[in-house]
Design a protein around this motif. Structure first.
Motif, short mmCIF file in Angstrom:
data_model
loop_
_atom_site.label_atom_id
_atom_site.label_comp_id
_atom_site.label_asym_id
_atom_site.label_seq_id
_atom_site.Cartn_x
_atom_site.Cartn_y
_atom_site.Cartn_z
N LEU A 279 -10.33 -33.20 42.26
CA LEU A 279 -9.23 -33.42 43.20
C LEU A 279 -9.24 -34.86 43.71
CD1 LEU A 279 -9.40 -30.08 45.26
CD2 LEU A 279 -7.76 -30.69 43.47
N ARG A 280 -10.45 -35.39 43.96
CA ARG A 280 -10.55 -36.78 44.42
C ARG A 280 -10.01 -37.75 43.38
NH1 ARG A 280 -14.58 -38.94 47.92
NH2 ARG A 280 -14.88 -36.80 48.66
N LEU A 281 -10.15 -37.38 42.11
CA LEU A 281 -9.68 -38.23 41.01
C LEU A 281 -8.18 -38.03 40.72
CD1 LEU A 281 -12.74 -37.81 38.64
CD2 LEU A 281 -12.01 -39.95 39.72
N GLU A 285 -4.47 -30.27 38.38
CA GLU A 285 -4.43 -29.04 37.58
C GLU A 285 -5.86 -28.62 37.20
OE1 GLU A 285 -1.82 -29.39 34.28
OE2 GLU A 285 0.00 -29.46 35.50
N GLU A 286 -6.65 -29.60 36.78
CA GLU A 286 -8.05 -29.29 36.45
C GLU A 286 -8.81 -28.85 37.70
OE1 GLU A 286 -9.97 -32.14 33.48
OE2 GLU A 286 -8.23 -33.28 34.17
N GLY A 287 -8.47 -29.45 38.86
CA GLY A 287 -9.11 -29.07 40.10
C GLY A 287 -8.84 -27.63 40.48
N VAL A 288 -7.59 -27.20 40.30
CA VAL A 288 -7.24 -25.81 40.58
C VAL A 288 -7.99 -24.87 39.63
CG1 VAL A 288 -5.37 -24.11 40.56
CG2 VAL A 288 -4.99 -26.37 41.59
N SER A 301 -15.68 -17.27 48.54
CA SER A 301 -16.05 -18.66 48.82
C SER A 301 -14.96 -19.36 49.63
CB SER A 301 -16.28 -19.42 47.51
OG SER A 301 -16.42 -20.82 47.75
N TRP A 302 -15.30 -19.77 50.85
CA TRP A 302 -14.34 -20.49 51.69
C TRP A 302 -13.97 -21.82 51.03
CZ3 TRP A 302 -14.26 -25.26 54.05
CH2 TRP A 302 -13.26 -25.47 55.01
N TRP A 303 -14.99 -22.51 50.48
CA TRP A 303 -14.72 -23.80 49.83
C TRP A 303 -13.83 -23.61 48.61
CZ3 TRP A 303 -14.64 -28.51 51.30
CH2 TRP A 303 -15.48 -28.96 52.32
N GLY A 304 -14.07 -22.57 47.84
CA GLY A 304 -13.24 -22.32 46.66
C GLY A 304 -11.79 -22.10 47.03
N GLN A 305 -11.57 -21.28 48.05
CA GLN A 305 -10.20 -21.00 48.48
C GLN A 305 -9.53 -22.24 49.08
OE1 GLN A 305 -10.98 -17.80 51.19
NE2 GLN A 305 -11.26 -16.27 49.57
N THR A 306 -10.29 -23.00 49.87
CA THR A 306 -9.73 -24.18 50.52
C THR A 306 -9.36 -25.25 49.49
OG1 THR A 306 -11.04 -23.76 52.52
CG2 THR A 306 -10.17 -26.00 52.22
N LEU A 307 -10.27 -25.53 48.57
CA LEU A 307 -10.00 -26.55 47.56
C LEU A 307 -8.86 -26.14 46.64
CD1 LEU A 307 -13.69 -27.55 46.69
CD2 LEU A 307 -12.02 -28.93 47.94
N ARG A 308 -8.79 -24.85 46.36
CA ARG A 308 -7.66 -24.36 45.54
C ARG A 308 -6.33 -24.61 46.26
NH1 ARG A 308 -4.51 -19.91 44.01
NH2 ARG A 308 -4.44 -19.64 41.72
N GLY A 309 -6.34 -24.37 47.57
CA GLY A 309 -5.13 -24.63 48.35
C GLY A 309 -4.73 -26.09 48.34
N PHE A 310 -5.71 -26.99 48.47
CA PHE A 310 -5.42 -28.43 48.43
C PHE A 310 -4.82 -28.82 47.09
CE2 PHE A 310 -8.96 -29.40 51.70
CZ PHE A 310 -8.06 -29.23 52.74
N LEU A 312 -3.20 -26.92 44.91
CA LEU A 312 -1.85 -26.36 44.75
C LEU A 312 -0.83 -27.16 45.57
CD1 LEU A 312 -2.74 -22.58 44.80
CD2 LEU A 312 -1.84 -23.86 42.84
N LEU A 313 -1.21 -27.55 46.77
CA LEU A 313 -0.33 -28.37 47.60
C LEU A 313 -0.01 -29.70 46.91
CD1 LEU A 313 -1.70 -27.84 51.23
CD2 LEU A 313 0.57 -27.22 50.37
N ALA A 314 -1.06 -30.30 46.32
CA ALA A 314 -0.86 -31.57 45.64
C ALA A 314 0.06 -31.43 44.43
CB ALA A 314 -2.23 -32.13 45.19
#
Length: 321
Positions: A279-281, A285-288, A301-310, A312-314
């Motif tokens: 996601l930082r890079l 799509e690969e991040g999701v 996983s809170w981190w898994g759900q949160t990062l997935r949300g970020f 998808l928003l992007a």
């Protein structure tokens, strides 16, 4: 360990061929190597083997010389009884030693089962019987740390190190210092350990973790690299990735997380780190997809759900996010 085994073989050859002076001379080298070994039980077995060798020689002077230099708690019950039979250990002391060793064994069993309060009770009984019980104080320090009683754990390790300035004990003390947040002290202690044992991979790893807590990430990466050269572990690669991320080097971090996953494909922490790096890079799509791997390992996983949300928003997928 290999050298200790080689010397033990030569010792047996000397004894079998009747070359007792050479066998006796070799005992001290075997003792030194045995005591220089790392953690129990390998070290204990090596020390016990040396004392058994002295018993086999039936040389009381040599036996007493070796016994004066080793810690009795490294000896098996069978060896202790044999020493007592040769008149080198009073029977009442043998009884106390056996009681302390039995309490230690019960403590180890409880510790392995994660029954820490029970383990502590057995270890307190062991050191009440034999106050100078190095292994009892050492394991007590580990148990207290597991109970989040780190100040008491540190005192227990300090007592153990008064009895024997042992590298494994000094490292155990460093772990407690790390949990107490005394990261500068951890780095200083580990630097002293690494001066004498530069190939101690676990010391390099813990040093890197302490440096990361101090925001000295460049030094931390170098420390993790030293550890990985000696012992490639997924956890170390993950910690290295985190430090690289903190330095803003997301591509390098991604490579570290990928190395961790080659060793442990189900490592949740490495999967989370990989997702964050992608996601930082800007590889959303690969991040999701990476976040989906996190959630496959741990659906909660809170981190898994949160990062997935970020991610998808992007990608503009607001409703799904």
């Amino acid at each position: 360990k290999t050298e200790a085994e080689r010397l033990a073989k030569i010792f047996r050859e000397y004894c079998e061929s009747g070359r007792m002076p050479e066998a006796r001379d070799l005992l001290e080298s075997r003792r030194y190597l045995a005591e220089a070994m790392g953690l129990w039980p390998e070290r204990a077995k090596a020390v016990d083997d040396v004392v058994r060798g002295a018993l086999e020689m039936d040389d009381i002077e040599a036996l007493e010389g070796i016994l004066a230099k080793v810690r009795w708690e490294f000896l098996s019950g069978e060896t202790l009884k044999a020493v007592a039979e040769r008149g080198c250990l009073p029977q009442d002391r043998l009884g106390r030693m056996e009681a302390a060793c039995l309490a230690l064994e019960k403590g180890k069993i409880a510790f392995d089962a994660q029954r820490f309060e029970e383990a502590l009770g057995h270890l307190d009984a062991a050191i009440a019987t034999e106050p100078d019980f190095f292994l009892g104080w050492s394991l007590r320090g580990i148990v207290l740390d597991c109970l989040n009683r780190s100040d008491e754990a540190l005192a227990s390790w300090d007592r153990a190190l008064v009895l024997e300035d042992d590298v494994a004990g000094r490292f155990g003390r460093c772990i407690v210092l790390y949990h107490l947040g005394r990261h500068e002290d951890v780095v200083a202690e580990l630097d002293a350990i690494l001066e004498s044992i530069p190939k101690n991979w676990s010391a390099w790893e813990l040093r890197g973790m302490a440096l990361a807590k101090l925001d000295r990430h460049e030094e931390g990466v170098a420390s993790f690299d030293r550890s990985l050269q000696l012992q490639p572990k997924p956890e170390t690669w993950t910690e290295r990735g985190r430090s690289a991320m903190a330095l803003g080097r997301a591509t390098e971090a991604l490579e570290s997380f990928d190395q961790a996953l080659k060793l442990d494909a189900g490592s949740e922490s490495a999967l989370i780190g990989r997702c964050e790096a992608l996601l930082r890079l800007g590889r959303f799509e690969e991040g999701v997809a990476a976040s989906d791997r996190v959630l496959a390992v741990n659906p909660n996983s809170w981190w898994g759900q949160t990062l997935r949300g970020f991610g998808l928003l992007a990608l503009g997928q607001i409703e799904e996010a």
